[in-house]
Write a protein that holds these residues in place. Structure first.
Motif, PDB file in Angstrom:
ATOM      1  N   TRP A 134       0.806  -1.226   0.000  1.00  0.00           N
ATOM      2  CA  TRP A 134       0.000   0.000   0.000  1.00  0.00           C
ATOM      3  C   TRP A 134       0.838   1.274   0.000  1.00  0.00           C
ATOM      4  CZ3 TRP A 134      -0.972   3.423   4.367  1.00  0.00           C
ATOM      5  CH2 TRP A 134      -0.157   3.157   5.460  1.00  0.00           C
ATOM      6  N   ASP A 161      -4.894  -9.478   1.446  1.00  0.00           N
ATOM      7  CA  ASP A 161      -5.601  -8.201   1.446  1.00  0.00           C
ATOM      8  C   ASP A 161      -5.377  -7.590   0.067  1.00  0.00           C
ATOM      9  OD1 ASP A 161      -6.568  -5.658   1.630  1.00  0.00           O
ATOM     10  OD2 ASP A 161      -5.273  -5.006   3.277  1.00  0.00           O
ATOM     11  N   TYR A 197     -13.903   0.837  -1.631  1.00  0.00           N
ATOM     12  CA  TYR A 197     -13.900   2.284  -1.903  1.00  0.00           C
ATOM     13  C   TYR A 197     -12.636   2.815  -2.568  1.00  0.00           C
ATOM     14  CZ  TYR A 197     -11.136   2.798   2.427  1.00  0.00           C
ATOM     15  OH  TYR A 197     -10.166   2.712   3.407  1.00  0.00           O
TER      16      TYR A 197
HETATM   17  C1  PLP Z   1      -3.902  -2.189   2.052  1.00  0.00           C
HETATM   18  C2  PLP Z   1      -5.091  -1.646   2.786  1.00  0.00           C
HETATM   19  N1  PLP Z   1      -5.906  -2.492   3.420  1.00  0.00           N
HETATM   20  C3  PLP Z   1      -6.978  -2.051   4.094  1.00  0.00           C
HETATM   21  C4  PLP Z   1      -7.301  -0.717   4.159  1.00  0.00           C
HETATM   22  C5  PLP Z   1      -8.522  -0.287   4.928  1.00  0.00           C
HETATM   23  O1  PLP Z   1      -8.708  -1.136   6.042  1.00  0.00           O
HETATM   24  P1  PLP Z   1     -10.085  -1.192   6.826  1.00  0.00           P
HETATM   25  O2  PLP Z   1     -11.115  -1.608   5.823  1.00  0.00           O
HETATM   26  O3  PLP Z   1      -9.856  -2.224   7.881  1.00  0.00           O
HETATM   27  O4  PLP Z   1     -10.352   0.168   7.351  1.00  0.00           O
HETATM   28  C6  PLP Z   1      -6.463   0.201   3.502  1.00  0.00           C
HETATM   29  C7  PLP Z   1      -6.744   1.654   3.581  1.00  0.00           C
HETATM   30  O5  PLP Z   1      -5.958   2.485   3.202  1.00  0.00           O
HETATM   31  C8  PLP Z   1      -5.339  -0.281   2.804  1.00  0.00           C
HETATM   32  O6  PLP Z   1      -4.502   0.550   2.158  1.00  0.00           O
END
Ligand code: PLP
Length: 399
Positions: free
Chosen positions: A176, A201, A226
């Protein structure tokens, strides 16, 4: 098509402001002319057509008497089917969840792990894919192993960290912070070879980067809706492998996930049977009468564009960003180590903490994550946007 490969697209279409295999889609979004939005990895803007679908969905609550019992789950079932089509899996494999943290918690509640085993995660991973594993390790006596990227990239480093002691590998397809790539097919093969479970993820890649789930075969895969899926906040997708669908334990015991729940008159007859497939893992109140129509409209648009076409057109743009970065004095990862749809820039002089604010003052939107300027374009971006970004970055770096 395996992950990382791209369709051929013409550079001339990029020069002219269109996005290769897919025409530039900026007119389909409500983005003011002077805004350069390069932050889809944070939150996608909304398609105009989807805003309309959302307004219509909000209106339906004005007249609840029109809602029949059979309408309660029909929208969610349609969404489940479209999400499954996009992922290339069977509809029964998808559960609707509110967040990645929820999907990871489902995985952590079901995967076996014992004292002395390891749970492998990436260095600087997004917290929602870390904290549940730390708690599980504390409870079970297992150890969390944090893998650092080696010069050969994440894939090689992960393969080396997965050993006979590994119970769970929790990895993304795309890091990310900077778009660096994990070859999930290779990592999955290594995990399978030692009998470890794989949890993915895919929030930073699903929708913009091809993924062959038939080859990866994760135990659980979760993604928010989103970002690259262009959908609403608060509704994501959990893919569950067949072996967990019949016996897995959900986090909540919602009446809606039990078999026969569509017959409201007989809800007084309690049952221990769940609805089929991954539906047992659906979040409470999964029919989400406002979010579900919005999400369905966006996934339909993505399906009609085609994930591979989106990837191909983004690859051309991130290549342009990589070339400009070199000239402006920023480092990027070698092409084999990064995803085609987003890219991290590292300044040899370090990144001023005020940079994102300064860019914002020019109506240019990116994120700084760790030591990387994360540039995350989508179909509304063109080569002109990239020129505007580098006008500021070159000045910032004194190049
Ligand atoms: C790699 C990644 N996973 C998950 C999320 C969001 O996590 P959650 O849905 O638990 O708020 C983000 C948000 O920036 C992300 O970048």
């Amino acid at each position: 098509m395996s992950e990382g490969s791209a369709l051929p697209v013409s550079r001339s279409s990029l020069e002219s402001g269109s996005s290769g295999a897919i025409e530039n889609a900026r007119h389909l979004f409500e983005i003011p002319e002077d805004v350069v939005y390069l932050n889809c990895a944070n939150m996608a803007p909304q398609l105009r057509s989807v805003t309309e679908a959302g307004i219509a969905a909000v209106r339906t609550k004005s007249s609840p008497w029109t809602l029949r019992a059979e309408d309660w789950c029909s929208g969610a079932e349609e969404l489940r089917a479209v999400a499954a089509q996009l992922l290339g899996v069977e509809t029964d494999g998808i559960a609707l969840v509110p967040a990645v943290s929820y999907g990871i918690a489902v995985a952590a509640a079901n995967l076996p792990v014992s004292a002395g085993q390891t749970i492998v995660v990436l260095d600087q991973e997004f917290p929602s894919n870390v904290y549940a594993w730390r708690v599980l390790a504390r409870k079970s006596g297992a150890a969390v192993v944090t893998v650092r990227r080696s010069s050969g990239g994440w894939t090689e480093a992960l393969e080396q960290s997965i050993t006979a002691r590994t119970a769970i590998v929790a990895a993304p397809q795309c890091h990310w912070t900077d778009g660096s790539r994990v070859d999930l097919e290779r990592v999955a093969a290594r995990a399978r070879a030692v009998g470890a479970a794989l949890v993915v993820d895919a929030s930073q890649s699903l929708g913009a980067c091809a993924l062959n789930l038939a080859r990866v075969q994760p135990d659980f895969l979760v993604a928010v809706g989103y970002k690259w899926l262009l959908g609403p906040y608060g509704l994501g997708y959990l893919y569950v492998a067949p072996k967990w669908r019949r016996t897995g334990m959900p986090l909540e015991q919602s009446w809606l996930t039990r078999s026969g729940s569509e017959n409201f008159a007989r809800l007084v007859d309690h049952t221990d049977e769940y609805r089929p497939g991954a539906r047992r893992f659906d979040m409470g109140e999964f029919p989400q009468f406002v979010l579900v129509p919005i999400a369905t409209a966006t996934l339909r648009q993505l399906t009609s564009w085609g994930m591979e076409n989106i990837q191909a057109s983004r690859a051309l743009l991130t290549e342009r960003i990589a070339e400009s970065a070199g000239i402006a004095g920023y480092d990027v990862l070698p092409v084999a180590q990064r995803c085609p749809h987003m890219i991290g820039l590292r300044s040899r002089k370090g990144i001023a903490s005020t940079l994102a604010d300064r860019l914002r003052a020019s109506r240019i939107y990116v994120s700084v994550r760790g030591d990387s300027i994360r540039v995350a374009p989508h179909l509304y971006n063109s080569a002109h946007d990239i020129e505007k970004l580098f006008d500021v970055l070159r000045f910032e770096n004194g190049a």
